[in-house]
Design a protein around this motif. Structure first.
Motif, PDB file in Angstrom:
ATOM      1  N   LEU A  99       5.677   8.899  18.494  1.00  0.00           N
ATOM      2  CA  LEU A  99       4.591   9.872  18.287  1.00  0.00           C
ATOM      3  C   LEU A  99       3.782   9.555  17.030  1.00  0.00           C
ATOM      4  CD1 LEU A  99       6.534  13.169  19.119  1.00  0.00           C
ATOM      5  CD2 LEU A  99       5.132  11.787  20.652  1.00  0.00           C
ATOM      6  N   HIS A 100       4.079   8.415  16.404  1.00  0.00           N
ATOM      7  CA  HIS A 100       3.376   8.052  15.182  1.00  0.00           C
ATOM      8  C   HIS A 100       2.708   6.694  15.341  1.00  0.00           C
ATOM      9  CE1 HIS A 100       5.888  11.308  13.858  1.00  0.00           C
ATOM     10  NE2 HIS A 100       5.190  11.398  12.751  1.00  0.00           N
ATOM     11  N   HIS A 101       1.971   6.313  14.321  1.00  0.00           N
ATOM     12  CA  HIS A 101       1.337   5.007  14.362  1.00  0.00           C
ATOM     13  C   HIS A 101       1.744   4.197  13.141  1.00  0.00           C
ATOM     14  CE1 HIS A 101      -1.608   1.921  15.324  1.00  0.00           C
ATOM     15  NE2 HIS A 101      -1.875   1.881  14.039  1.00  0.00           N
ATOM     16  N   GLN A 102       2.338   3.040  13.397  1.00  0.00           N
ATOM     17  CA  GLN A 102       2.736   2.177  12.292  1.00  0.00           C
ATOM     18  C   GLN A 102       2.677   0.731  12.752  1.00  0.00           C
ATOM     19  OE1 GLN A 102       6.859   2.445  11.178  1.00  0.00           O
ATOM     20  NE2 GLN A 102       6.635   1.054   9.457  1.00  0.00           N
ATOM     21  N   VAL A 103       2.067  -0.121  11.953  1.00  0.00           N
ATOM     22  CA  VAL A 103       2.125  -1.558  12.209  1.00  0.00           C
ATOM     23  C   VAL A 103       2.641  -2.217  10.942  1.00  0.00           C
ATOM     24  CG1 VAL A 103       0.828  -3.650  12.716  1.00  0.00           C
ATOM     25  CG2 VAL A 103       0.258  -1.530  13.892  1.00  0.00           C
ATOM     26  N   GLY A 104       3.719  -2.969  11.084  1.00  0.00           N
ATOM     27  CA  GLY A 104       4.322  -3.604   9.915  1.00  0.00           C
ATOM     28  C   GLY A 104       5.200  -2.624   9.153  1.00  0.00           C
ATOM     29  N   LEU A 105       5.880  -3.144   8.124  1.00  0.00           N
ATOM     30  CA  LEU A 105       6.793  -2.287   7.357  1.00  0.00           C
ATOM     31  C   LEU A 105       6.024  -1.614   6.229  1.00  0.00           C
ATOM     32  CD1 LEU A 105       9.832  -4.705   7.279  1.00  0.00           C
ATOM     33  CD2 LEU A 105       9.741  -2.526   8.477  1.00  0.00           C
ATOM     34  N   VAL A 106       5.130  -0.718   6.613  1.00  0.00           N
ATOM     35  CA  VAL A 106       4.300  -0.043   5.612  1.00  0.00           C
ATOM     36  C   VAL A 106       4.800   1.384   5.430  1.00  0.00           C
ATOM     37  CG1 VAL A 106       2.218  -1.404   5.960  1.00  0.00           C
ATOM     38  CG2 VAL A 106       2.670   0.583   7.417  1.00  0.00           C
ATOM     39  N   ALA A 107       4.364   2.014   4.334  1.00  0.00           N
ATOM     40  CA  ALA A 107       4.859   3.348   4.003  1.00  0.00           C
ATOM     41  C   ALA A 107       4.194   4.432   4.857  1.00  0.00           C
ATOM     42  CB  ALA A 107       4.654   3.633   2.518  1.00  0.00           C
ATOM     43  N   GLU A 108       2.862   4.357   5.024  1.00  0.00           N
ATOM     44  CA  GLU A 108       2.196   5.452   5.736  1.00  0.00           C
ATOM     45  C   GLU A 108       2.372   5.290   7.243  1.00  0.00           C
ATOM     46  OE1 GLU A 108      -1.612   2.947   4.879  1.00  0.00           O
ATOM     47  OE2 GLU A 108       0.460   2.981   4.215  1.00  0.00           O
ATOM     48  N   ARG A 109       2.544   6.451   7.869  1.00  0.00           N
ATOM     49  CA  ARG A 109       2.869   6.454   9.295  1.00  0.00           C
ATOM     50  C   ARG A 109       2.289   7.748   9.867  1.00  0.00           C
ATOM     51  NH1 ARG A 109       9.010   6.461   9.819  1.00  0.00           N
ATOM     52  NH2 ARG A 109       8.982   4.215   9.612  1.00  0.00           N
ATOM     53  N   PRO A 110       0.978   7.787  10.128  1.00  0.00           N
ATOM     54  CA  PRO A 110       0.344   9.031  10.575  1.00  0.00           C
ATOM     55  C   PRO A 110       0.820   9.471  11.955  1.00  0.00           C
ATOM     56  CG  PRO A 110      -1.191   7.203  10.711  1.00  0.00           C
ATOM     57  CD  PRO A 110       0.015   6.681  10.008  1.00  0.00           C
ATOM     58  N   PHE A 111       0.887  10.791  12.135  1.00  0.00           N
ATOM     59  CA  PHE A 111       1.247  11.379  13.424  1.00  0.00           C
ATOM     60  C   PHE A 111       0.076  11.220  14.388  1.00  0.00           C
ATOM     61  CE2 PHE A 111       1.274  15.045  16.310  1.00  0.00           C
ATOM     62  CZ  PHE A 111       2.526  14.918  16.863  1.00  0.00           C
ATOM     63  N   VAL A 112       0.339  10.708  15.590  1.00  0.00           N
ATOM     64  CA  VAL A 112      -0.754  10.508  16.543  1.00  0.00           C
ATOM     65  C   VAL A 112      -0.501  11.208  17.874  1.00  0.00           C
ATOM     66  CG1 VAL A 112      -1.541   8.330  15.551  1.00  0.00           C
ATOM     67  CG2 VAL A 112       0.207   8.308  17.355  1.00  0.00           C
ATOM     68  N   GLY A 113       0.541  12.021  17.935  1.00  0.00           N
ATOM     69  CA  GLY A 113       0.828  12.722  19.191  1.00  0.00           C
ATOM     70  C   GLY A 113       1.174  11.755  20.303  1.00  0.00           C
ATOM     71  N   LEU A 114       0.573  11.961  21.472  1.00  0.00           N
ATOM     72  CA  LEU A 114       0.922  11.140  22.629  1.00  0.00           C
ATOM     73  C   LEU A 114       0.043   9.887  22.747  1.00  0.00           C
ATOM     74  CD1 LEU A 114       1.493  13.968  25.263  1.00  0.00           C
ATOM     75  CD2 LEU A 114       3.231  12.628  24.070  1.00  0.00           C
ATOM     76  N   GLN A 115      -0.686   9.574  21.676  1.00  0.00           N
ATOM     77  CA  GLN A 115      -1.638   8.468  21.753  1.00  0.00           C
ATOM     78  C   GLN A 115      -1.001   7.160  22.230  1.00  0.00           C
ATOM     79  OE1 GLN A 115      -4.949   9.072  21.373  1.00  0.00           O
ATOM     80  NE2 GLN A 115      -5.082   7.046  22.309  1.00  0.00           N
ATOM     81  N   ASN A 116       0.206   6.846  21.717  1.00  0.00           N
ATOM     82  CA  ASN A 116       0.870   5.602  22.139  1.00  0.00           C
ATOM     83  C   ASN A 116       1.117   5.590  23.639  1.00  0.00           C
ATOM     84  OD1 ASN A 116       1.155   4.181  19.650  1.00  0.00           O
ATOM     85  ND2 ASN A 116       2.778   5.620  19.068  1.00  0.00           N
ATOM     86  N   TYR A 117       1.531   6.744  24.157  1.00  0.00           N
ATOM     87  CA  TYR A 117       1.819   6.824  25.590  1.00  0.00           C
ATOM     88  C   TYR A 117       0.526   6.681  26.403  1.00  0.00           C
ATOM     89  CZ  TYR A 117       6.491   8.337  24.255  1.00  0.00           C
ATOM     90  OH  TYR A 117       7.750   8.386  23.732  1.00  0.00           O
ATOM     91  N   ILE A 118      -0.541   7.295  25.903  1.00  0.00           N
ATOM     92  CA  ILE A 118      -1.832   7.182  26.600  1.00  0.00           C
ATOM     93  C   ILE A 118      -2.300   5.729  26.574  1.00  0.00           C
ATOM     94  CG2 ILE A 118      -4.269   7.881  26.531  1.00  0.00           C
ATOM     95  CD1 ILE A 118      -3.211  10.565  25.280  1.00  0.00           C
ATOM     96  N   ASP A 119      -2.183   5.104  25.393  1.00  0.00           N
ATOM     97  CA  ASP A 119      -2.561   3.696  25.287  1.00  0.00           C
ATOM     98  C   ASP A 119      -1.760   2.835  26.261  1.00  0.00           C
ATOM     99  OD1 ASP A 119      -4.320   4.372  23.358  1.00  0.00           O
ATOM    100  OD2 ASP A 119      -3.140   3.619  21.660  1.00  0.00           O
ATOM    101  N   LEU A 120      -0.476   3.151  26.400  1.00  0.00           N
ATOM    102  CA  LEU A 120       0.372   2.341  27.279  1.00  0.00           C
ATOM    103  C   LEU A 120      -0.036   2.473  28.737  1.00  0.00           C
ATOM    104  CD1 LEU A 120       3.923   2.650  25.747  1.00  0.00           C
ATOM    105  CD2 LEU A 120       2.707   0.551  26.302  1.00  0.00           C
ATOM    106  N   VAL A 121      -0.358   3.688  29.141  1.00  0.00           N
ATOM    107  CA  VAL A 121      -0.773   3.889  30.530  1.00  0.00           C
ATOM    108  C   VAL A 121      -2.026   3.061  30.811  1.00  0.00           C
ATOM    109  CG1 VAL A 121      -1.636   5.590  32.184  1.00  0.00           C
ATOM    110  CG2 VAL A 121       0.288   6.158  30.704  1.00  0.00           C
ATOM    111  N   LEU A 122      -2.883   2.923  29.786  1.00  0.00           N
ATOM    112  CA  LEU A 122      -4.127   2.167  29.961  1.00  0.00           C
ATOM    113  C   LEU A 122      -3.950   0.676  29.668  1.00  0.00           C
ATOM    114  CD1 LEU A 122      -6.460   4.741  28.170  1.00  0.00           C
ATOM    115  CD2 LEU A 122      -6.174   4.427  30.639  1.00  0.00           C
ATOM    116  N   ASP A 123      -2.775   0.302  29.157  1.00  0.00           N
ATOM    117  CA  ASP A 123      -2.530  -1.081  28.742  1.00  0.00           C
ATOM    118  C   ASP A 123      -2.259  -1.947  29.971  1.00  0.00           C
ATOM    119  OD1 ASP A 123      -1.537  -3.468  27.829  1.00  0.00           O
ATOM    120  OD2 ASP A 123      -0.339  -2.581  26.232  1.00  0.00           O
ATOM    121  N   GLU A 124      -3.208  -2.840  30.264  1.00  0.00           N
ATOM    122  CA  GLU A 124      -3.064  -3.653  31.468  1.00  0.00           C
ATOM    123  C   GLU A 124      -1.866  -4.593  31.402  1.00  0.00           C
ATOM    124  OE1 GLU A 124      -6.397  -6.034  33.264  1.00  0.00           O
ATOM    125  OE2 GLU A 124      -7.388  -4.106  32.885  1.00  0.00           O
TER     126      GLU A 124
END
Lengths: 313, 293
Positions: free
Chosen positions: B39-64
């Motif tokens: 439910l969050h967004h993080q790339v790499g081992l960074v400190a900030e990790r904003p909450f994005v709700g279901l965005q990852n799941y939505i992106d995945l459904v659209l990910d060809e």
């Protein structure tokens, strides 16, 4: 569990013996009755055909291994040649020598062995301990706890793998042995298997030992463990096999060349030495060596262990 | 005496405690943490990790690429259910026939591929599938009069190649599962059916098969889980094949450990978990319907 695993093998021996007896009486029966003789011939033709079919299937099963073994002794140009030479024109251990000279293969072997031994010891100890408790004690929430242990087997690695990596990373365990073995140090399946084994330990013996002043730990060590050696062997073989062959988790944790296990070293070889395939094949042959050796000695235990899940189901 | 009784009462909790402690850290916590991550967004081992709700799941459904990897995994799964399992059942029926010689030897022989590390399997089958020098093209495909097949490059043969490899590795152990089921099946009912005039097929379909149905269900579920777990073989064999043989587990691994998209990969993990769960429950339902009729 023991009583559940042995029938399949003993059953089988019995039917084979029966088949042999039937075959032995065949001439007498066929001389008596024409019809019987015809069906006997048909039957033996059919079993001959089945035998032939199985033999071909068995050969196909072993051809890839034979190919690996023979090509591991070949020079590069002979590996890539048609028709395939099953016996190398010159048998020389060049690929094996290079394996030890050019990459730290001995060290990889040691890494694999150390991790496998620790995982096996840990899984055996904690599985038999918990299995003993579930089999031989009455306690509150026992059934719920055991169901929970079984349910943990349903959790797929796909969900756990990323957080596990982050946990191991924050513990500072990347590129260490403990990073590989701690997340694999216990096994719900092991607890299930050992519980089945421990059920056959008689309560009378445990109670008698208690009256004689044995502690609960003493019962586990001196009564339960010696009576479930067969089960421990099965679990040890399965765990060792899984650990020795494992790729997914170690490749996530281990980084530097001196920490790689044998499968990781081989995978790295595929990428860097794509043209030196003889070395890759030599390494693969050596990777299989301890597994095959254990399998030759303990094949019944392997088969019993790997099919025990289905029998229970 | 009193001390002993106390010990006996607490012993089972002490004996099982290590597992529950270990599991909460290395089993349960990761499952919860993965959901949090998804439910969050993080790339790499960074400190900030904003909450994005279901965005990852939505992106995945659209990910060809993700959908493609699911299709490949399903294709392989269907291959293992409809090729490997029937082959294993036939093998088991042959191994079960009473007059067969060397039964024990065969049982063990077909089991050996299972002992092989996935990495070694990939090493060997890279040669087996080689277009020019490979065993399959030179000894089976060409002698049968077909054109050479680029097993690992041709998009329409990549998954069949993985199934061929699966047949080699998994047929033996599945046949042992079925064999165990056949040996537990009642011989009396089969005998009775035969005396009543039922043919071989009828006996198998209406008497033997229903008795081994639980084992069949078990192997089908294992095959589904296995197709979602398939990793080392496609990862190593198909590293030069682009996305043609992209499997779900490989896509998850690449996202997490090549691109460090930990949150996206966690969402993939949860979707795969959900699919496996739904398919397993559906299997249990379908088979129980069969059992009723």
């Amino acid at each position: 569990m023991k009583s559940q695993m042995t029938p399949s093998s003993s059953n089988n021996r019995a039917t084979t013996a029966l088949g042999a007896v039937e075959g032995g009486y065949e001439p007498i029966a066929s001389s008596r009755d024409r019809k019987a003789s015809l069906s006997k011939t048909l039957r033996s033709a059919r079993s001959g055909a089945l035998f032939g079919f199985l033999s071909i299937a068995a050969i196909i099963t072993f051809v890839p291994f034979a190919y690996m073994l023979s090509s591991s002794f070949k020079r590069r140009d002979e590996i890539y040649s048609v028709p395939v030479t099953w016996i190398p024109s010159e048998i020389e251990p060049l690929n094996y020598v290079r394996l030890f000279e050019e990459i730290p293969f001995a060290r990889e072997y040691l890494n694999s062995a150390v991790i496998a031994v620790i995982v096996v010891a840990s899984v055996l100890f904690f599985s038999s301990l918990a299995g003993f408790a579930f089999a031989k004690y009455q306690f509150r929430f026992k059934n719920q706890m055991f169901l929970f242990v079984l349910a943990t087997m349903m959790i797929p690695i796909q969900v756990q793998v990323v957080p596990l990596y982050l946990i191991v990373n924050s513990l500072g365990w990347l590129n260490t042995y403990q990073g590989v073995f701690v997340p694999q140090a216990m096994s719900a399946f092991g607890i299930f298997l050992m519980r089945q084994m421990m059920l056959s330990v008689p309560d009378e013996i445990l109670d008698a030992a208690r009256v004689d002043g044995a502690s609960e730990v003493g019962l586990f060590r001196h009564v339960a463990i010696p009576m479930t050696r067969a089960g421990l062997l099965v679990l040890a073989l399965l765990t060792a096999l899984t650990s020795w062959n494992d790729y997914l988790w170690p490749v996530i944790v281990l980084r530097s060349e001196d920490m790689l296990t044998v499968p990781l070293g081989l995978a790295a070889l595929i990428n860097t030495y794509r043209v030196e395939y003889g070395m890759v094949l030599a390494g693969s042959t050596l990777a299989m060596l301890p597994v095959v050796a254990l399998f030759i000695v303990f094949n019944r235990h392997f088969v019993a262990g790997l099919t025990s899940g289905a029998v229970k189901f | 005496m009193n001390r002993n009784r106390l010990q006996k009462r607490s012993a089972p909790y002490i004996f099982t405690a290590p597992f529950f402690i270990w599991f909460s850290i290395f089993g349960l916590f990761p499952v919860i943490y993965a959901f949090y991550l998804s439910l969050h967004h993080q790339v790499g081992l960074v400190a900030e990790r904003p909450f994005v709700g279901l965005q990852n799941y939505i992106d995945l459904v659209l990910d060809e690429r993700f959908r493609h990897s699911l299709w490949n995994t399903t294709y392989y799964g269907l291959g293992s259910i409809f090729v490997i399992l029937p082959a294993a059942l036939i093998l088991a029926l042959i191994l079960h026939s009473p007059s067969l010689r060397l039964k024990g030897v065969f049982r063990i022989a077909f089991f050996v591929p299972l002992l092989t590390s996935s990495v070694v399997v990939a090493v060997i089958f890279a040669l087996v599938f080689d277009t020019r020098y490979g065993l399959l093209n030179n000894y089976i495909v060409e002698p049968l009069g077909f054109e050479r097949i680029s097993w690992l490059q041709d998009g329409s043969f990549v998954i069949p190649a993985l199934v061929v490899m699966g047949v080699w590795k998994w047929t033996g152990v599945n046949s042992l599962y079925y064999l165990a089921g056949l040996q537990n099946a009642s011989k009396d009912i089969e005998e009775a059916a035969r005396i009543d005039g039922a043919g071989h097929w009828a006996v198998f379909r209406y008497v033997t098969f229903p008795q081994i149905q639980p084992v069949v269900l078990f192997t089908v579920i294992l095959a589904i889980i296995g197709s979602y777990n398939l990793f080392a073989e496609p990862y190593l064999l198909l590293s030069n094949s682009g996305d043609r043989g992209l499997m779900a587990m490989v896509y998850l691994f690449n996202n997490a450990f090549s691109f460090a998209k930990f949150t996206y990969a966690s969402a993939i993990g949860y979707i795969l978990f959900f699919i496996i769960l739904v398919l397993s429950v559906a299997q249990l339902r379908i088979f129980s319907v069969f059992r009723d009729d």
